[in-house]
Design an enzyme around this catalytic site. Sequence first.
Site, short mmCIF file in Angstrom:
data_model
loop_
_atom_site.label_atom_id
_atom_site.label_comp_id
_atom_site.label_asym_id
_atom_site.label_seq_id
_atom_site.Cartn_x
_atom_site.Cartn_y
_atom_site.Cartn_z
N ASN A 66 -4.49 1.05 -13.82
CA ASN A 66 -3.52 0.35 -12.90
C ASN A 66 -2.18 0.90 -13.22
O ASN A 66 -1.50 1.43 -14.12
CB ASN A 66 -3.40 -1.27 -13.69
N GLY A 95 0.81 -1.20 0.02
CA GLY A 95 -0.09 -0.01 0.11
C GLY A 95 0.69 1.18 -0.20
O GLY A 95 0.36 2.37 0.46
N HIS A 114 1.86 -0.08 -13.23
CA HIS A 114 2.86 -1.51 -13.32
C HIS A 114 4.40 -1.08 -13.38
O HIS A 114 4.79 -0.09 -14.10
CB HIS A 114 2.48 -2.11 -14.78
N ASN A 168 1.74 2.72 -2.50
CA ASN A 168 1.04 3.67 -3.66
C ASN A 168 -0.22 4.43 -2.83
O ASN A 168 -0.38 5.62 -3.11
CB ASN A 168 0.94 3.33 -4.98
C1 GRF Z 1 3.93 -1.48 -7.12
O1 GRF Z 1 5.27 -1.41 -7.72
C2 GRF Z 1 2.99 -1.40 -8.50
O2 GRF Z 1 3.61 -0.92 -9.62
C3 GRF Z 1 2.76 -2.79 -8.76
O3 GRF Z 1 2.59 -3.34 -7.30
C4 GRF Z 1 3.30 -2.50 -6.37
C5 GRF Z 1 2.44 -2.05 -5.47
O4 GRF Z 1 3.36 -1.76 -4.31
N1 GRF Z 1 1.59 -3.01 -9.46
P1 GRF Z 1 2.60 -0.94 -3.11
O5 GRF Z 1 1.43 -1.99 -2.54
O6 GRF Z 1 1.63 0.27 -3.52
O7 GRF Z 1 3.56 -0.56 -2.07
#
Ligand code: GRF
Length: 209
Positions: free
Chosen positions: A93, A12, A95, A14
């Site tokens: 999303n 989490g 990625h 992000n």
């Molecule tokens: C991120 O690297 C995103 O690009 C990928 O999963 C990861 C999630 O990280 N889809 P977080 O849970 O937000 O720390």
Amino acid sequence: MYKLAVMGSGNGSNFEAIVKYFNGKDVEITCLSDVEDTFILQRAENLGLEHKHLPPENNLEYFKKNKFDLVALAGYMQILPENVLSEMGKVINIHPSLLPAFKGKDAIKQAFLAGVKISGITIHYVEKDIDAGKIIAQYPIFIANGAHLDEVEAEIHEIEHKLYPIVIEKVLEDKVFDFQDLMRGKCGGKCSDGGGSSSKGCGGKCSDK
Ligand code: GRF
């Protein structure tokens, strides 16, 4: 007031960057996770935000009843079938590779082990096929000879945390944005010297705001 849902399955980071970016702005954020006991839900709890454990089998019913202006996936590890996606509305999303290269799990490691010298991040619309929807924004990083995987991961995550909230805001507001603006500096044009809007960019000197 915009309604934004952020869906994740794990850490989490992000999600937290998004929450901080929208602090004080007219955006109501709901955190959803398919995993009950996970750090993303804990972060939402700590931040005093609406959050819910949402098992995938309940997605359809949930999104029929609860409508959002945008659903942003951030580390969400489930595949969303077409009938669920159509109830969800606009879904994007993030990625950690330059799609269409290195789809699927462990994309940073896949790119690193393949020996590519440029990787990056991609933000894209979500379709039924994994990591395949229309690309909204990308940001590249260089991988130096001798770089360690954890350094590459750290750089990718730093960029994700800066870029994803900006792109979410533009998509919420339905604004067309200049992809080049996101490429200048590492701060989406927010340079400490105000130079982000010039063609020279800011050489990585970001204002932290
Ligand atoms: C991120 O690297 C995103 O690009 C990928 O999963 C990861 C999630 O990280 N889809 P977080 O849970 O937000 O720390």
